[in-house]
Scaffold this motif. Structure first.
Motif, PDB file in Angstrom:
ATOM      1  N   TRP A 247      80.317  -8.958 101.209  1.00  0.00           N
ATOM      2  CA  TRP A 247      79.714 -10.161 101.309  1.00  0.00           C
ATOM      3  C   TRP A 247      80.650 -11.354 102.226  1.00  0.00           C
ATOM      4  O   TRP A 247      80.096 -11.676 103.104  1.00  0.00           O
ATOM      5  N   MET A 248      81.932 -11.143 102.104  1.00  0.00           N
ATOM      6  CA  MET A 248      82.883 -11.895 102.809  1.00  0.00           C
ATOM      7  C   MET A 248      82.805 -11.557 104.404  1.00  0.00           C
ATOM      8  O   MET A 248      82.595 -12.320 105.350  1.00  0.00           O
ATOM      9  N   GLN A 249      82.449 -10.255 104.725  1.00  0.00           N
ATOM     10  CA  GLN A 249      82.239  -9.917 105.890  1.00  0.00           C
ATOM     11  C   GLN A 249      80.935 -10.401 106.695  1.00  0.00           C
ATOM     12  O   GLN A 249      80.782 -10.968 107.766  1.00  0.00           O
ATOM     13  N   GLU A 250      79.860 -10.315 105.812  1.00  0.00           N
ATOM     14  CA  GLU A 250      78.438 -11.046 106.183  1.00  0.00           C
ATOM     15  C   GLU A 250      78.622 -12.214 106.343  1.00  0.00           C
ATOM     16  O   GLU A 250      77.890 -13.022 107.460  1.00  0.00           O
ATOM     17  N   LEU A 251      79.219 -13.050 105.484  1.00  0.00           N
ATOM     18  CA  LEU A 251      79.389 -14.778 105.733  1.00  0.00           C
ATOM     19  C   LEU A 251      80.070 -15.205 107.014  1.00  0.00           C
ATOM     20  O   LEU A 251      79.720 -16.016 107.562  1.00  0.00           O
ATOM     21  N   GLY A 252      80.859 -14.194 107.525  1.00  0.00           N
ATOM     22  CA  GLY A 252      81.758 -14.417 108.734  1.00  0.00           C
ATOM     23  C   GLY A 252      80.936 -14.070 110.126  1.00  0.00           C
ATOM     24  O   GLY A 252      81.263 -14.197 111.042  1.00  0.00           O
ATOM     25  N   GLU A 253      79.841 -13.316 109.821  1.00  0.00           N
ATOM     26  CA  GLU A 253      79.060 -12.658 110.822  1.00  0.00           C
ATOM     27  C   GLU A 253      77.958 -13.620 111.187  1.00  0.00           C
ATOM     28  O   GLU A 253      77.289 -14.274 110.380  1.00  0.00           O
ATOM     29  N   LYS A 254      77.696 -13.956 112.559  1.00  0.00           N
ATOM     30  CA  LYS A 254      76.552 -14.575 112.800  1.00  0.00           C
ATOM     31  C   LYS A 254      75.353 -14.168 112.728  1.00  0.00           C
ATOM     32  O   LYS A 254      74.242 -14.672 112.602  1.00  0.00           O
ATOM     33  N   GLU A 255      75.299 -12.514 113.037  1.00  0.00           N
ATOM     34  CA  GLU A 255      74.100 -11.888 112.974  1.00  0.00           C
ATOM     35  C   GLU A 255      73.957 -10.849 111.696  1.00  0.00           C
ATOM     36  O   GLU A 255      75.048 -10.277 111.165  1.00  0.00           O
ATOM     37  N   ALA A 256      73.008 -10.907 111.126  1.00  0.00           N
ATOM     38  CA  ALA A 256      73.064  -9.897 109.938  1.00  0.00           C
ATOM     39  C   ALA A 256      72.884  -8.341 110.254  1.00  0.00           C
ATOM     40  O   ALA A 256      72.520  -8.149 111.400  1.00  0.00           O
TER      41      ALA A 256
END
Length: 476
Positions: free
Chosen positions: A424-433
């Motif tokens: 989840w933390m990685q996804e929050l830091g990514e601009k694209e899903a």
């Protein structure tokens, strides 16, 4: 049963005659009013917390028109114990809050008593609108409007990432036949987040304005003192000797407080870090009401974390004299108020009237006067907004994204560390899903995968909403 006459009710237990007579009091009034001050005007352990908050904002001791019984003793303990008193006072009140520094990962108890609560209440009083965060992953809010949590999601295809994994696909199908997130979820744990932004205004008052304010304050203090002296003389003529002593103690204590100022620590309100603050606060780990303090780190850090008072741990002669006076004043006030309770009559009624006058003075002075004075004196501005989240996880994710922190250890007590939290933390830091193949190889089961997708989208939508309502804040 013996019934006291109206004349003896006025004279009280000792039968003291007054120089000025008043209409006779009913016996029940004389008996009843004698008990009211001892029941309603007693201090408690929370008074220490409030006194520290007032000290932190004003930088000086205050007593008011009629200090509660025990308040003067609290001042004595503050002067006698110094830093130890501050440490204990900050942990014994309903206003005791825990703080999570999202930027640096530290956790601590709020400092400075009720100071931050006073500033927060003032900020929230200026903006009473409540904005609801989106509760479905495809919904975003528009600027200046609250999100409608009861709106049904569109049956159109999801804008959130889909997964090719059959288990996840079947899980999604069971929950909403392919729609993004069903708004009629069986569980909602609503969380209230008050976002308080503190910033520097850098408005310095002119010398003329400061001189006028000092002169005006001096005139008010002189008029106040003369009024109290007149009230004391009137009470003596009426035979309310106990109440006159209580009022005399208040007058002398206020004069003594004027001669004692608590110095500020060196570096007061200075910022020793380059980044802004992002500190989450609540009464405990499982709270439903939260406060997020953002903006100038110097102001936020000093208000929540560092003592704004520089209390010497050693004892000087002047400090000992001040402490001795307040100890004596407390004992004298205790004797006077218990004497009034025993004497009854016009003395008891006078003390109740004085107590009501004290409450009226506080109301006329304004609930937020102390906050406005501190903000104006220190050149600090404040604004606040209130947001409602449908769950704790999106709220915590929103705070983490706003902080810009790379480490999620600060939230360990709120959301337990796990593999899905790391994803989840990685996804929050990514601009694209992530794409379907990435999720299929993530090692998460369908339920965890769905949890990450949902809370990532909700958190990002919430971040967008918060930023829309703080257009002047570059950080947000």
């Amino acid at each position: 049963m013996v019934v006291a006459s109206a004349a003896s009710a006025n004279a009280g237990t000792l039968g003291l005659k007054a120089l000025l007579s008043l209409p006779p009091l009913p016996a029940i009034i004389a008996e009843w009013f004698a008990l009211v001050p001892l029941i309603c005007h007693l201090t408690n352990y929370e008074e220490d917390h409030q006194m520290v908050g007032e000290l932190a904002l004003t930088g000086r001791l205050t007593t008011g028109l009629l200090p509660k019984l025990g308040y003067l003793n609290g001042i004595w303990r503050f002067l006698d114990r110094g830093p130890d008193f501050l440490d204990r006072a900050n942990t014994r009140s309903e206003f005791t809050f825990k703080v999570w520094d999202a930027s640096w990962g530290s956790t601590f108890t709020r400092a400075n008593g009720t100071a931050s609560s006073v500033i927060t209440e003032y900020a929230l009083s200026k903006h009473r609108d409540i904005y609801e965060a989106p509760d479905n992953a495809s919904h975003t809010t528009t600027s200046g409007q609250a999100a409608n949590s009861s709106a049904s999601p569109s049956p159109s295809p999801p804008s959130s990432p889909s997964c090719s994994d059959s288990g996840l696909q079947s899980s999604i199908s069971r929950q909403g036949n392919g729609s993004s997130v069903p708004s009629s979820s069986p569980f909602r744990r609503h969380q209230t987040l008050h976002v308080v932004r503190l910033y520097r205004k850098f408005q310095v008052s002119s010398f003329k304005a400061r001189a006028f304010h000092a002169l005006f304050r001096t005139i008010i203090q002189i008029v106040y003192a003369l009024s109290l002296i007149g009230m004391i003389a009137l009470l003596v003529l009426l035979g309310a000797y106990g109440t006159s002593i209580v009022l005399l103690i208040s007058l002398v204590s206020k004069a003594v407080c004027l001669g004692f100022r608590v110095p500020r620590p060196s570096g007061y309100l200075d910022n020793n870090e380059r980044q802004d603050a992002c500190m989450l606060s609540a009464s405990h780990d499982n709270a439903s009401t939260w406060y997020l303090y953002v903006g100038d780190r110097g102001v936020v850090d000093w208000l929540l974390n560092k003592n704004m008072l520089s209390v010497p741990s050693g004892k000087s002669t002047s400090l000992n004299l001040f402490a001795a006076y307040f100890r004596f004043a407390h004992l004298l006030q205790l004797l006077a108020m218990t004497y009034v309770a025993a004497q009854k009559g016009i003395d008891g009624v006078s003390l109740v009237v004085l107590m009501l006058g004290n409450y009226a003075v506080k109301l006329l002075g304004g609930k937020h006067q102390m906050a406005r004075q501190w903000l104006g004196r220190e050149g600090v501005g404040v604004e606040a907004r209130t947001f409602i989240f449908t769950g704790r996880t999106p709220m915590v994710g929103c705070v983490h994204s706003l902080s810009g922190a790379k480490d999620a250890k600060w939230m360990d007590a709120l959301i337990s560390p796990s593999k899905r939290r790391d994803s989840w933390m990685q996804e929050l830091g990514e601009k694209e899903a992530k794409g379907p193949d990435d999720w299929q190889n993530s090692g998460l089961n369908p339920s965890d995968c769905w949890w990450v997708i949902l809370n990532t989208k909700l958190a990002k939508n919430a971040v967008e909403m918060v930023r829309q309502h703080f257009p002047q804040e570059d950080r947000l």
